[in-house]
Motif scaffolding. Sequence first.
Motif, PDB file in Angstrom:
ATOM      1  N   LYS A   1       0.856  -1.194   0.000  1.00 39.34           N
ATOM      2  CA  LYS A   1       0.000   0.000   0.000  1.00 39.34           C
ATOM      3  C   LYS A   1       0.887   1.238   0.000  1.00 39.34           C
ATOM      4  O   LYS A   1       2.093   1.156   0.256  1.00 39.34           O
ATOM      5  CB  LYS A   1      -0.923  -0.005   1.225  1.00 39.34           C
ATOM      6  CG  LYS A   1      -0.215  -0.043   2.560  1.00 39.34           C
ATOM      7  CD  LYS A   1      -1.220  -0.117   3.701  1.00 39.34           C
ATOM      8  CE  LYS A   1      -0.501  -0.163   5.059  1.00 39.34           C
ATOM      9  NZ  LYS A   1      -1.465  -0.239   6.184  1.00 39.34           N
ATOM     10  N   ASP A   2       0.311   2.372  -0.310  1.00 39.92           N
ATOM     11  CA  ASP A   2       1.061   3.625  -0.306  1.00 39.92           C
ATOM     12  C   ASP A   2       1.633   3.876   1.083  1.00 39.92           C
ATOM     13  O   ASP A   2       0.962   3.625   2.091  1.00 39.92           O
ATOM     14  CB  ASP A   2       0.157   4.808  -0.680  1.00 39.92           C
ATOM     15  CG  ASP A   2      -0.402   4.704  -2.088  1.00 39.92           C
ATOM     16  OD1 ASP A   2       0.051   3.824  -2.830  1.00 39.92           O
ATOM     17  OD2 ASP A   2      -1.299   5.508  -2.427  1.00 39.92           O
ATOM     18  N   ASP A   3       2.878   4.373   1.128  1.00 44.29           N
ATOM     19  CA  ASP A   3       3.455   4.796   2.406  1.00 44.29           C
ATOM     20  C   ASP A   3       3.677   6.303   2.344  1.00 44.29           C
ATOM     21  O   ASP A   3       4.609   6.787   1.693  1.00 44.29           O
ATOM     22  CB  ASP A   3       4.763   4.066   2.707  1.00 44.29           C
ATOM     23  CG  ASP A   3       5.204   4.298   4.147  1.00 44.29           C
ATOM     24  OD1 ASP A   3       5.742   5.384   4.426  1.00 44.29           O
ATOM     25  OD2 ASP A   3       4.986   3.419   4.997  1.00 44.29           O
ATOM     26  N   LYS A   4       2.787   7.029   3.008  1.00 44.06           N
ATOM     27  CA  LYS A   4       2.821   8.495   2.927  1.00 44.06           C
ATOM     28  C   LYS A   4       4.061   9.071   3.595  1.00 44.06           C
ATOM     29  O   LYS A   4       4.620  10.070   3.139  1.00 44.06           O
ATOM     30  CB  LYS A   4       1.555   9.076   3.554  1.00 44.06           C
ATOM     31  CG  LYS A   4       0.288   8.737   2.779  1.00 44.06           C
ATOM     32  CD  LYS A   4      -0.952   9.334   3.431  1.00 44.06           C
ATOM     33  CE  LYS A   4      -2.200   8.963   2.627  1.00 44.06           C
ATOM     34  NZ  LYS A   4      -3.434   9.501   3.269  1.00 44.06           N
TER      35      LYS A   4
ATOM     36  N   ASN B   1       6.670   8.604   1.212  1.00 43.05           N
ATOM     37  CA  ASN B   1       6.244   9.151  -0.082  1.00 43.05           C
ATOM     38  C   ASN B   1       6.492   8.152  -1.225  1.00 43.05           C
ATOM     39  O   ASN B   1       6.970   8.521  -2.297  1.00 43.05           O
ATOM     40  CB  ASN B   1       6.948  10.481  -0.377  1.00 43.05           C
ATOM     41  CG  ASN B   1       6.265  11.264  -1.483  1.00 43.05           C
ATOM     42  OD1 ASN B   1       5.048  11.133  -1.694  1.00 43.05           O
ATOM     43  ND2 ASN B   1       7.031  12.053  -2.213  1.00 43.05           N
ATOM     44  N   ILE B   2       6.154   6.885  -0.955  1.00 43.51           N
ATOM     45  CA  ILE B   2       6.303   5.837  -1.974  1.00 43.51           C
ATOM     46  C   ILE B   2       4.936   5.214  -2.258  1.00 43.51           C
ATOM     47  O   ILE B   2       4.286   4.703  -1.344  1.00 43.51           O
ATOM     48  CB  ILE B   2       7.294   4.749  -1.515  1.00 43.51           C
ATOM     49  CG1 ILE B   2       8.703   5.342  -1.373  1.00 43.51           C
ATOM     50  CG2 ILE B   2       7.321   3.589  -2.502  1.00 43.51           C
ATOM     51  CD1 ILE B   2       9.765   4.330  -1.002  1.00 43.51           C
ATOM     52  N   PRO B   3       4.499   5.247  -3.525  1.00 43.48           N
ATOM     53  CA  PRO B   3       3.218   4.618  -3.882  1.00 43.48           C
ATOM     54  C   PRO B   3       3.305   3.095  -3.835  1.00 43.48           C
ATOM     55  O   PRO B   3       4.386   2.510  -3.933  1.00 43.48           O
ATOM     56  CB  PRO B   3       2.981   5.095  -5.327  1.00 43.48           C
ATOM     57  CG  PRO B   3       3.954   6.204  -5.569  1.00 43.48           C
ATOM     58  CD  PRO B   3       5.115   5.939  -4.660  1.00 43.48           C
ATOM     59  N   LYS B   4       2.154   2.474  -3.706  1.00 46.73           N
ATOM     60  CA  LYS B   4       2.060   1.018  -3.763  1.00 46.73           C
ATOM     61  C   LYS B   4       2.732   0.503  -5.033  1.00 46.73           C
ATOM     62  O   LYS B   4       2.608   1.087  -6.097  1.00 46.73           O
ATOM     63  CB  LYS B   4       0.584   0.614  -3.750  1.00 46.73           C
ATOM     64  CG  LYS B   4       0.332  -0.867  -3.953  1.00 46.73           C
ATOM     65  CD  LYS B   4      -1.160  -1.154  -4.007  1.00 46.73           C
ATOM     66  CE  LYS B   4      -1.445  -2.614  -4.327  1.00 46.73           C
ATOM     67  NZ  LYS B   4      -2.894  -2.904  -4.400  1.00 46.73           N
TER      68      LYS B   4
END
Length: 478
Positions: free
Chosen positions: A244-247, A250-253
């Motif tokens: 999943k995205d890691d805010k 700042n890395i998208p899935k």
Amino acid sequence: MNNINNKPINGNDLIALGYPENEILGIALKINKKRTGYTKVEMLEKYAEVLSSPNDFINDKIFKPLAKGFIDGIHLTKEEETIPLNEDPKDFEVYGADKIEDGAFEQMKVAMKLPITIAGALMPDAHQGYGLPIGGVLATKNAIIPYGVGVDIGCRMALSVYDLPASHYIEHYDSLKDILMKNTKFGAGHGFHGQYKAEHRIMDDAKFETNSFIKNLKDKAWSQLGSSGGGNHFVEFGLMEFEKDDKALNIPKGTYLALLTHSGSRGFGATVADHYTRLAKDVCKLPYKAKNLAYLDLDSEEGQEYWIAMNLAGEYASACHEVIHQKITFALGAEVLSKVENHHNFAWKETYENEEVIVHRKGATPASKGVMGIIPGSMTAPGFLVRGKGEENAINSASHGAGRLMSRTQAIKSLSQNKINTYLNDFGITLIGGGKDEAPMVYKDIHAVMDAQQDLVDVVATFTPKMVRMADDGSRED
């Protein structure tokens, strides 16, 4: 020969015969490693005879060193000449107890008897080491234990996640292999010279001027800057999967090509560890079973020297990783989406139960709330990018890997290289270098280790190794 006779003699067996807990015990156990054809029962009978009549064995080719030790009076070392341990060990938290060997438990119990000990914890990858067990966490009051830090000071993991898709690995396999070969160097004593030396601001650090001992190590440190040690140290390409995205990062899935490195402070750190361990043993006389836990008061000159040297070694280890990652990133022509780094074999000033303590993490990962870390598995098992939960019972720590299931000696003797090669092929792993003692099967199940520390960390992403480079010269600078 039955199973009882096959079991090794340990210190408790000799203590039961009446052997003192001092250097004489070490001499006796060293002799036992040779065995020379005796069964365990026969060896114990010999030990009892030497204890009662050492003069009868002064010319015996096997037991002469032990007999001489008794005759020279080693056994007369007075307990009052040493700093007494507390009678009962303080309690300590244990994670994954069913997978931890007895030797690690016993070492931790001794550490919990030190007069400077405040708290302790044992991580699920723990196994026996020197002094503090690997996977041991120990909080002390204003004192630092060189062997509680470890030999490879500041050993660390570093991860670069690239803006390259997983498909890049297959499409550029030969190029990636060439990049690994050209930009890494491994093994004890190995480094760079002349025009090949790396440049880094660490070499201008004023801490190198602390004293003549540290100053004399600067050239060695510079020659090995950007290289990796032996043993379980590696540089590897793998696939990093974010489900999943890691805010925060700042890395998208997605799944990305990533570089993971594991190494420490090289010959510089090892020399520092050896020097200050010997110094600690000179100024801090502990009972025999605790002698490798000799400590330095942080208010003393020696304690301050070691603290500075340890921090310099940690910063130097970080610089080595930085050089490796910069070289490989430049060769790839890629952009780094995120970089994560964490270290073990170190001591930190932290607050525990509203008190400042020195936290030793020997083979343990810092896991304060929100702190990022990398916990590797093996060549064929995944590693995990984690975020700490800040569990105070674990002294804000987690495991530093899967932990060894088999000793290096046992692995070399018992494992077949053909079997290892087949195993690696089954998992699609390309291995450059590496010895039988680092085969995947010598490590614990990383999934069981992670299950045992769910209260300590959250898993953010999974790293799958694909191409691994390690030392192939038999060095053990681990």
